[in-house]
Scaffold this motif. Structure first.
Motif, PDB file in Angstrom:
ATOM      1  N   VAL A  93      -8.971  -3.358  -2.126  1.00  7.90           N
ATOM      2  CA  VAL A  93      -9.947  -2.275  -2.281  1.00  7.90           C
ATOM      3  C   VAL A  93      -9.249  -0.924  -2.220  1.00  7.90           C
ATOM      4  CG1 VAL A  93     -11.875  -1.125  -1.146  1.00  7.90           C
ATOM      5  CG2 VAL A  93     -11.930  -3.586  -1.467  1.00  7.90           C
ATOM      6  N   THR A  94      -8.294  -0.805  -1.289  1.00  2.83           N
ATOM      7  CA  THR A  94      -7.571   0.461  -1.179  1.00  2.83           C
ATOM      8  C   THR A  94      -6.782   0.726  -2.462  1.00  2.83           C
ATOM      9  OG1 THR A  94      -7.350  -0.059   1.163  1.00  2.83           O
ATOM     10  CG2 THR A  94      -6.079   1.798   0.341  1.00  2.83           C
ATOM     11  N   LEU A  95      -6.191  -0.332  -3.028  1.00  2.00           N
ATOM     12  CA  LEU A  95      -5.474  -0.174  -4.296  1.00  2.00           C
ATOM     13  C   LEU A  95      -6.410   0.378  -5.370  1.00  2.00           C
ATOM     14  CD1 LEU A  95      -3.244  -3.382  -4.668  1.00  2.00           C
ATOM     15  CD2 LEU A  95      -2.571  -1.067  -4.092  1.00  2.00           C
ATOM     16  N   VAL A  96      -7.594  -0.228  -5.488  1.00  2.00           N
ATOM     17  CA  VAL A  96      -8.554   0.230  -6.492  1.00  2.00           C
ATOM     18  C   VAL A  96      -8.874   1.695  -6.274  1.00  2.00           C
ATOM     19  CG1 VAL A  96     -10.937   0.014  -7.287  1.00  2.00           C
ATOM     20  CG2 VAL A  96      -9.594  -2.031  -6.859  1.00  2.00           C
ATOM     21  N   ASN A  97      -9.122   2.053  -5.012  1.00  5.24           N
ATOM     22  CA  ASN A  97      -9.487   3.421  -4.690  1.00  5.24           C
ATOM     23  C   ASN A  97      -8.374   4.409  -5.058  1.00  5.24           C
ATOM     24  OD1 ASN A  97     -11.627   4.873  -3.807  1.00  5.24           O
ATOM     25  ND2 ASN A  97     -11.121   4.752  -1.636  1.00  5.24           N
ATOM     26  N   GLU A  98      -7.136   4.027  -4.766  1.00  4.75           N
ATOM     27  CA  GLU A  98      -6.001   4.901  -5.071  1.00  4.75           C
ATOM     28  C   GLU A  98      -5.838   5.078  -6.579  1.00  4.75           C
ATOM     29  OE1 GLU A  98      -3.418   6.329  -2.760  1.00  4.75           O
ATOM     30  OE2 GLU A  98      -5.264   6.191  -1.619  1.00  4.75           O
ATOM     31  N   VAL A  99      -6.011   3.972  -7.314  1.00  2.13           N
ATOM     32  CA  VAL A  99      -5.878   4.059  -8.771  1.00  2.13           C
ATOM     33  C   VAL A  99      -6.974   4.949  -9.352  1.00  2.13           C
ATOM     34  CG1 VAL A  99      -6.051   2.733 -10.910  1.00  2.13           C
ATOM     35  CG2 VAL A  99      -4.671   1.866  -9.025  1.00  2.13           C
ATOM     36  N   LEU A 100      -8.197   4.793  -8.844  1.00  2.60           N
ATOM     37  CA  LEU A 100      -9.284   5.650  -9.312  1.00  2.60           C
ATOM     38  C   LEU A 100      -8.973   7.113  -9.018  1.00  2.60           C
ATOM     39  CD1 LEU A 100     -12.644   3.894  -8.351  1.00  2.60           C
ATOM     40  CD2 LEU A 100     -11.674   4.198 -10.606  1.00  2.60           C
ATOM     41  N   LEU A 117       0.826  -1.207   0.000  1.00  2.00           N
ATOM     42  CA  LEU A 117       0.000   0.000   0.000  1.00  2.00           C
ATOM     43  C   LEU A 117       0.855   1.250   0.000  1.00  2.00           C
ATOM     44  CD1 LEU A 117      -2.929  -0.861   2.415  1.00  2.00           C
ATOM     45  CD2 LEU A 117      -2.966  -0.625  -0.055  1.00  2.00           C
ATOM     46  N   ALA A 118       1.920   1.233   0.818  1.00  2.00           N
ATOM     47  CA  ALA A 118       2.791   2.409   0.894  1.00  2.00           C
ATOM     48  C   ALA A 118       3.418   2.683  -0.468  1.00  2.00           C
ATOM     49  CB  ALA A 118       3.864   2.188   1.949  1.00  2.00           C
ATOM     50  N   ALA A 119       3.877   1.608  -1.132  1.00  2.00           N
ATOM     51  CA  ALA A 119       4.508   1.768  -2.442  1.00  2.00           C
ATOM     52  C   ALA A 119       3.514   2.333  -3.449  1.00  2.00           C
ATOM     53  CB  ALA A 119       5.049   0.424  -2.920  1.00  2.00           C
ATOM     54  N   THR A 120       2.289   1.800  -3.451  1.00  2.00           N
ATOM     55  CA  THR A 120       1.272   2.298  -4.378  1.00  2.00           C
ATOM     56  C   THR A 120       0.995   3.774  -4.131  1.00  2.00           C
ATOM     57  OG1 THR A 120       0.240   0.185  -3.973  1.00  2.00           O
ATOM     58  CG2 THR A 120      -0.954   1.722  -5.369  1.00  2.00           C
ATOM     59  N   SER A 121       0.822   4.101  -2.852  1.00  2.00           N
ATOM     60  CA  SER A 121       0.501   5.473  -2.497  1.00  2.00           C
ATOM     61  C   SER A 121       1.594   6.425  -2.967  1.00  2.00           C
ATOM     62  CB  SER A 121       0.311   5.560  -0.987  1.00  2.00           C
ATOM     63  OG  SER A 121       0.117   6.875  -0.600  1.00  2.00           O
ATOM     64  N   TYR A 137     -13.844   8.594  -8.829  1.00  2.00           N
ATOM     65  CA  TYR A 137     -13.394   8.460  -7.441  1.00  2.00           C
ATOM     66  C   TYR A 137     -14.322   9.231  -6.512  1.00  2.00           C
ATOM     67  CZ  TYR A 137     -10.657   9.674  -3.286  1.00  2.00           C
ATOM     68  OH  TYR A 137     -10.251   9.899  -2.000  1.00  2.00           O
ATOM     69  N   LYS A 138     -14.661  10.465  -6.934  1.00  2.00           N
ATOM     70  CA  LYS A 138     -15.528  11.280  -6.084  1.00  2.00           C
ATOM     71  C   LYS A 138     -16.905  10.653  -5.951  1.00  2.00           C
ATOM     72  CE  LYS A 138     -15.338  15.430  -7.842  1.00  2.00           C
ATOM     73  NZ  LYS A 138     -15.549  16.862  -7.953  1.00  2.00           N
TER      74      LYS A 138
END
Lengths: 248, 228
Positions: free
Chosen positions: B98-105, A23-27, B113-114
């Motif tokens: 899920v967090t990955l999806v959210n970050e990519v969006l 997650l940190a890397a993605t962020s 995303y909004k």
């Protein structure tokens, strides 16, 4: 073996480190793209307060052409440098961070709309507003006339209002209700604009200081009222310094 | 000697990449074992996001991505996961995806995303994902788990897309934002002579209930499925 406490703890620790690292890397990796998205979105909102944009419009280019910005303080004086002497750029001032400071210490960005073709004179002043809705923060941009007395347009956004209820403040139909509303009463006092309770109120109630409400979203509406009134008062000194017409 | 024969018996012929059983893994959740209409899971998001086609499509892709990769990860780890903390492990994996999806969006589709942020976050609690991990991926091989995830993801996707199709068509008179009724003449200039009157109930979650109910009705009439 798979059931021993040590194994469970070790497994959990490793899993946490792996997932956390991922997650940190993605962020980190996506941060520049996200920053760009946020910037684009903010500029789109600022422009949205004064003009309708085509889907394929080049937001950044249009923005550079029609918007000039400055930063003012609580007394309404334009300030160009921050405490470290670095030049202040209105677009980089985070309203969210400023909101946490005392109103007297905040920086207040002003976005001046120079007309759709980018002329010499200011057509309207676009002010950022920020406050609390029912669940989370709400914010927006309100365009005022050159005297700072009449609303020419407004856009609102939110972090977590209820979809279909409070989240309706993002709908153009709701935002359009603010157009043409007056900030000051006949005695020259700041009364701002309030949202009525309930929807489809009779025409008689919708005077220059009231807009129709959103049914089922009274608290979000109250939040919008408070946010507008506060920020109009914060920017009052700025408009008073804009020239004799504004102080009439 | 004896162990060798046992091993030979256990060793099955290698299965075709898309054998009949494996095709079933994908096909069953599309209709006979659909997560929404038969198992009645994931209803909340089916009601919430389906007012328009575009967010629904994004949501479908997000759910398919999460359920496929969650199934794969859990299946790969299934022999290592301690039984006592397996639910938490599953949750951690889902939450990460899920967090990955959210970050990519947030980086590449900020408008979506909004609009969807809340609901994408809620994929974590979407019973379909947890259900597949617990019921399938914990006990099956990675490749089969991917197929199972894909099947269930698609089963979820086609139902919510169908609901969204009717809700946007009748609620806003459009499909993917394209004004269908206006295009076929429902406007003051067209041959009908008046605008299409949007059906307000379709915009509310109640509309989704109606459509979902109709889909379930049609489907159960066809398959003869009866709840016991």
């Amino acid at each position: 073996m798979r059931q021993s406490n040590l194994y469970v703890i070790l497994f959990s620790v490793i899993l946490t480190v792996v997932l956390g690292g991922l997650l940190a890397a993605t962020s980190q990796g996506l941060a520049p793209f996200q920053k760009k998205s946020v910037e684009l979105d903010t500029k789109k909102q600022i422009l949205g307060a004064v003009m309708t944009l085509d889907d394929d419009a080049d937001i950044l280019a249009v923005y550079d052409e029609v918007i000039e910005s400055e930063v003012v303080d609580y007394q309404g004086n334009v300030i160009t440098k921050d405490e470290e002497g670095e030049p202040l750029i209105a677009e980089n001032v985070s309203i969210e961070k400023q909101y946490k400071l005392d109103p007297k210490d905040r920086l207040y960005p002003v976005f001046k709309f120079m007309g759709e073709n980018g002329g010499e004179t200011v057509e309207s002043y676009i002010l950022p507003v920020y406050g609390s809705g029912l669940w989370d923060s709400i914010w927006g941009f309100v365009a005022l006339d050159t005297e700072g007395k009449q609303i020419k347009g407004a856009v609102f956004s939110h972090a977590g209002e209820t979809p279909g209820l409070g989240a309706r403040i993002t709908e153009p139909e709701v935002q359009a209700r603010y157009k043409g509303k007056e900030l000051y009463n006949e005695q020259g006092e700041l009364v701002s604009v309030e949202m009525l309770k309930g929807e489809n109120n009779p025409e008689s109630k919708l005077d220059a200081h009231h807009v129709d409400g959103m049914s089922g979203a009274t608290i979000t509406g109250d939040g919008v009222d408070a946010m507008l009134k506060k920020y109009f008062s914060y920017y009052q000194p700025y408009f008073e310094k804009q020239g004799p017409t504004a102080t009439l | 000697m004896s162990t060798e024969t046992v091993e030979k018996e256990v060793k099955k012929e290698s299965e075709a990449l898309l054998s009949k059983r494996r095709r079933g893994l994908i096909n069953d959740p599309l209709s006979d074992d659909n997560p929404i209409t038969i198992q009645v899971l994931g209803i909340c998001s089916a009601l919430a996001v389906t007012t328009q086609m575009k967010p629904t499509l994004v949501m479908s892709i997000a759910v398919i991505f999460v359920v496929v990769f969650a199934n794969l990860s859990i299946s790969l780890m299934r022999k290592l996961i301690p039984g006592r903390v397996r639910i938490i492990v599953q949750l951690a994996v889902i939450a990460t995806l899920v967090t990955l999806v959210n970050e990519v969006l947030k980086a590449f589709a900020f408008d979506m995303y909004k609009e969807l942020s809340v609901f994408v976050g809620l994929i974590i609690t979407n019973c379909i994902v947890m259900g597949r991990l617990e019921a399938y991926a914990m006990g099956n091989k990675p490749y089969d788990s991917i197929l199972d995830g894909l099947g269930n993801g698609l089963g979820y996707a086609w139902i919510i897309l169908a609901v969204a199709f009717f809700r946007e068509l009748f609620g806003s008179g459009a499909i993917f934002g394209y004004k269908v009724f206006e295009a076929i003449g429902f406007s003051s200039e067209g041959w009908v002579g008046f605008d299409y009157q949007a059906n307000g109930i379709m915009v509310t979650p109640v509309g989704a209930f109606f459509i979902l109910g109709l889909i379930i009705w049609v489907q159960r009439t066809k398959t003869g499925y009866v709840e016991h």
